[in-house]
Design an enzyme around this catalytic site. Structure first.
Site, PDB file in Angstrom:
ATOM      1  N   LYS A 203       0.842  -1.201   0.000  1.00 14.07           N
ATOM      2  CA  LYS A 203       0.000   0.000   0.000  1.00 14.07           C
ATOM      3  C   LYS A 203       0.877   1.251   0.000  1.00 14.07           C
ATOM      4  O   LYS A 203       0.652   2.172  -0.765  1.00 14.07           O
ATOM      5  CB  LYS A 203      -0.930  -0.040   1.227  1.00 14.07           C
ATOM      6  CG  LYS A 203      -1.851   1.146   1.324  1.00 14.07           C
ATOM      7  CD  LYS A 203      -2.832   1.000   2.476  1.00 14.07           C
ATOM      8  CE  LYS A 203      -3.573   2.317   2.668  1.00 14.07           C
ATOM      9  NZ  LYS A 203      -4.504   2.294   3.788  1.00 14.07           N
ATOM     10  N   GLU A 209      10.281  -4.830   4.778  1.00 15.74           N
ATOM     11  CA  GLU A 209      10.327  -6.230   4.342  1.00 15.74           C
ATOM     12  C   GLU A 209      10.077  -6.332   2.839  1.00 15.74           C
ATOM     13  O   GLU A 209      10.816  -6.993   2.101  1.00 15.74           O
ATOM     14  CB  GLU A 209       9.256  -7.059   5.076  1.00 15.74           C
ATOM     15  CG  GLU A 209       9.514  -7.287   6.546  1.00 15.74           C
ATOM     16  CD  GLU A 209       8.909  -6.204   7.429  1.00 15.74           C
ATOM     17  OE1 GLU A 209       8.658  -5.082   6.933  1.00 15.74           O
ATOM     18  OE2 GLU A 209       8.711  -6.472   8.626  1.00 15.74           O
ATOM     19  N   GLY A 263      -5.003  -1.688   4.929  1.00 14.97           N
ATOM     20  CA  GLY A 263      -4.178  -2.826   4.494  1.00 14.97           C
ATOM     21  C   GLY A 263      -4.853  -4.168   4.757  1.00 14.97           C
ATOM     22  O   GLY A 263      -4.911  -5.042   3.892  1.00 14.97           O
ATOM     23  N   ARG A 264      -5.403  -4.333   5.966  1.00 18.51           N
ATOM     24  CA  ARG A 264      -5.986  -5.640   6.318  1.00 18.51           C
ATOM     25  C   ARG A 264      -7.363  -5.844   5.703  1.00 18.51           C
ATOM     26  O   ARG A 264      -7.986  -6.887   5.902  1.00 18.51           O
ATOM     27  CB  ARG A 264      -6.033  -5.795   7.840  1.00 18.51           C
ATOM     28  CG  ARG A 264      -6.679  -4.642   8.581  1.00 18.51           C
ATOM     29  CD  ARG A 264      -6.378  -4.717  10.074  1.00 18.51           C
ATOM     30  NE  ARG A 264      -6.868  -3.568  10.822  1.00 18.51           N
ATOM     31  CZ  ARG A 264      -6.194  -2.434  10.981  1.00 18.51           C
ATOM     32  NH1 ARG A 264      -5.016  -2.273  10.412  1.00 18.51           N
ATOM     33  NH2 ARG A 264      -6.699  -1.438  11.697  1.00 18.51           N
ATOM     34  N   GLU A 349      -5.157  -6.454  14.816  1.00 15.10           N
ATOM     35  CA  GLU A 349      -4.631  -5.155  14.403  1.00 15.10           C
ATOM     36  C   GLU A 349      -5.750  -4.101  14.456  1.00 15.10           C
ATOM     37  O   GLU A 349      -5.493  -2.915  14.634  1.00 15.10           O
ATOM     38  CB  GLU A 349      -4.028  -5.228  12.983  1.00 15.10           C
ATOM     39  CG  GLU A 349      -3.076  -4.090  12.666  1.00 15.10           C
ATOM     40  CD  GLU A 349      -2.263  -4.298  11.393  1.00 15.10           C
ATOM     41  OE1 GLU A 349      -1.097  -4.709  11.484  1.00 15.10           O
ATOM     42  OE2 GLU A 349      -2.797  -4.042  10.298  1.00 15.10           O
ATOM     43  N   HIS A 380      -5.430 -33.176  18.068  1.00 13.77           N
ATOM     44  CA  HIS A 380      -4.315 -33.985  18.563  1.00 13.77           C
ATOM     45  C   HIS A 380      -3.183 -33.104  19.081  1.00 13.77           C
ATOM     46  O   HIS A 380      -2.040 -33.545  19.186  1.00 13.77           O
ATOM     47  CB  HIS A 380      -3.836 -34.913  17.447  1.00 13.77           C
ATOM     48  CG  HIS A 380      -4.911 -35.859  17.027  1.00 13.77           C
ATOM     49  ND1 HIS A 380      -5.130 -37.066  17.649  1.00 13.77           N
ATOM     50  CD2 HIS A 380      -5.902 -35.729  16.096  1.00 13.77           C
ATOM     51  CE1 HIS A 380      -6.175 -37.664  17.090  1.00 13.77           C
ATOM     52  NE2 HIS A 380      -6.664 -36.866  16.150  1.00 13.77           N
ATOM     53  N   LYS A 508       9.132  -0.887  14.496  1.00 12.50           N
ATOM     54  CA  LYS A 508       9.757  -0.546  13.207  1.00 12.50           C
ATOM     55  C   LYS A 508      10.826   0.526  13.414  1.00 12.50           C
ATOM     56  O   LYS A 508      11.919   0.456  12.869  1.00 12.50           O
ATOM     57  CB  LYS A 508       8.717   0.019  12.221  1.00 12.50           C
ATOM     58  CG  LYS A 508       7.720  -0.965  11.678  1.00 12.50           C
ATOM     59  CD  LYS A 508       6.846  -0.264  10.627  1.00 12.50           C
ATOM     60  CE  LYS A 508       5.604  -1.065  10.310  1.00 12.50           C
ATOM     61  NZ  LYS A 508       4.653  -0.363   9.440  1.00 12.50           N
TER      62      LYS A 508
END
Ligand code: F6P
Length: 544
Positions: A203, A209, A263-264, A349, A380, A508
């Protein structure tokens, strides 16, 4: 939380105290039609919340709370483009991206639908071209697509591509998100440069990253094919189209979106292009249509029959009245492998906040810890705690009536396990039942006395079940939009801003400060003793 809502919340908490010992099984005994009364349908999806400890009075109180919090007005503000993301002064209108009606969507006095449709048309034309080979790389038709992005620029497409795997008939899709070099290296090892398309999904087009991984991919491609290949092999998905050209991306290969898409919440936007390339534009439109169907339901259905509202209110009951701290999402659908991770960003978030819209410290608990894994694997691993641990974990179960891929009686066994777990969690097993079983098996009384407490299941543990015919793009769109609106409703009740994410910034910032120290280019000064110590050992371990 505002004063009036607070009063209603106190009533709800008192109601919880009064009904503390109520058993869900007793609610079923008292009301044989409980399943009909406490389940709701929205298009393809059925939501059964009858296995929660909620009755008519609880629900009334929860709806009163939603009304006292001004939910209907807040929902209207959301859909009418108000700048409800106040700290970033932005509207929140990802619903426009899946608006399949002919109605305009106005933000800041402008209908955004022409731009939305123009980008979708460009995505469609590009996807068709890549899928039929008329848009190709230097070595011919694209065989591989690598989406480089993180957070919302990764999790949505990753989750949806996994969910719709049987529909993926386009080029092979790979995702690179982590700055850990292994992530990209392991992808680069297996792809042919001359027929690989890289998508830089960001965005902001500044995320460390993504920009590091994109630069590594670019260097790799240039080494193999030369600088000229960048224009054919890289595309961008971003709101920062001014930055994409500097990277060498052609203007007609940069697909934009807008700051009113968080973003999400961006899988519906150009960020979904990798998904569209994999499943094709028609299926992508079905995905959007599923989301749009939920938007209409959310706006029109009365609160008592409104699926995302009910999902949210049940969550509020568990969080703020019962005091449960986590929420498990347990898909009995292997293709929903990444759905819990996707929901972690969506929910945590959005609602992991402790300051209200009035700049006050939140006086109630806000978003829970969201976690989960597909069943039956989880059975399990961690279900022991869900059944007999000291924490109660409310859980959502998701299951399709029909499998994506049928083989033998696998699906019937899968479904039997899903239904059985919700039953076991609700019913539990009393000491008397355990003793009877052990006696029947011929065990001595001494051994029975020793073993019984360990074999008792307290039960009365709440679950909700989503049941749908099959995991189609439409159903997936519905599921995602249902959880999105659930998160919105909870944020509205807690009176927090669900649409900013300042909590990700400090880490960050500090990583930026620490990088020169990690690289050994600057001394570790003015840091705490632990970080200084860690840096020292880090350098020693690296032989420096
Ligand atoms: O760090 C959090 C975040 O800002 C998310 O909200 C977002 O989805 C992600 O980073 C990626 O951001 P971008 O798409 O700008 O690279």
């Amino acid at each position: 939380m505002r004063e009036i809502a607070h009063t209603v919340l106190t009533q709800l908490q008192n109601h919880r105290k009064e009904t503390q010992d109520r058993r869900i099984t007793d609610l079923f005994s008292a009301d044989p039609a409980r399943f009909e009364g406490y389940s709701v349908r929205c298009e393809e999806v059925l939501f059964d919340y009858s296995k929660t400890n909620i009755n008519g009075e609880t629900l009334e109180c929860l709806i009163e709370l939603a009304e006292a919090a001004g939910l209907s007005q807040k929902r209207d503000q959301l859909f009418s483009g108000h700048h409800i993301n106040v700290t970033e002064d932005r509207a929140v209108q990802h619903m426009a991206l899946r608006n399949m009606s002919n109605f305009p969507v106005v933000i800041d006095g402008q209908d955004v639908m022409p731009s939305v449709l123009a980008v979708r048309a460009a995505m469609t034309a590009f996807s068709k071209g890549v899928r039929n080979g008329t848009i190709a790389g230097q070595g011919g038709a694209f065989t591989d697509v690598v989406n480089i992005g993180i957070g919302g620029s990764d999790l949505g497409p990753v989750m949806a591509a996994a969910a719709l795997k049987p529909r993926c008939d386009g080029p092979d899709l790979h995702f690179v998100s982590n700055i850990d070099g292994s992530d990209i290296l392991e992808v680069l090892e297996k792809i042919p440069p001359a027929t690989t398309l890289f998508i830089v999904a960001s965005k902001t087009f500044t995320t460390q990253e993504t920009m590091t991984n994109a630069q590594t991919a670019r260097d790799w491609l240039v080494k193999a094919l030369g600088e000229n290949a960048v224009a054919d092999h890289f595309i961008a998905l971003s709101t920062a189209l001014d930055k994409t050209a500097a990277f060498g991306i052609r203007d007609d290969r940069a697909f934009g979106f807008w700051d009113w898409v968080g973003g999400r919440y961006s899988v519906w936007s150009a960020i979904g292009l990798s998904l569209m390339l994999a499943i094709g534009p028609e299926d992508f439109e079905e995905f959007l249509a599923g989301g749009h169907a939920v938007d209409r339901h959310f706006q029109a259905a009365p609160l008592r029959e409104n699926m995302p509202v009910l999902m949210a209110l049940i969550g509020i009951w568990h969080r703020n009245a019962c005091g449960y701290g986590t929420h498990a999402v347990l898909p009995y659908d292997n293709h929903l492998l990444r759905f819990p991770a996707y929901l972690q960003q969506l929910d945590m978030e959005s609602n992991g906040k402790s300051i209200t819209l009035e700049n006050q410290a939140a006086s109630t608990q806000t978003g829970p810890i969201v976690w989960g894994e597909p069943g039956t694997n989880g059975q399990h691993a961690f279900y022991q705690l869900i059944h007999q641990g000291t924490s109660v974990v409310p859980a959502d179960f998701l299951i399709a009536a029909k499998p994506a891929q049928a083989i033998g009686d696998h699906h019937e066994k899968l479904a039997a396990n899903a239904f059985a777990q919700t039953e076991a969690l609700m019913q539990g097993k009393s000491a008397k039942e355990v003793e009877d079983d052990l006696r029947h098996a011929g065990m001595s009384e001494a051994k029975i006395a020793q073993l019984t407490p360990h074999k008792v299941f307290p039960g009365n543990r709440p679950t909700c079940t989503f049941l749908y015919p099959g995991l189609t793009p439409f159903v997936l769109g519905q599921l995602v939009a249902l959880y999105e609106h659930k998160v919105f409703v909870q944020g509205a009740i807690w009176n927090i801003n669900s649409f900013d994410q300042w909590g990700v910034e400090l880490g960050k910032e500090l990583a930026g400060e620490l990088l020169p120290m990690v690289k050994g280019e600057a001394p570790a000064e003015n840091r705490n003793g632990s970080t200084v110590g860690l840096l020292e050992v880090f350098h020693k371990m690296r032989g420096k």
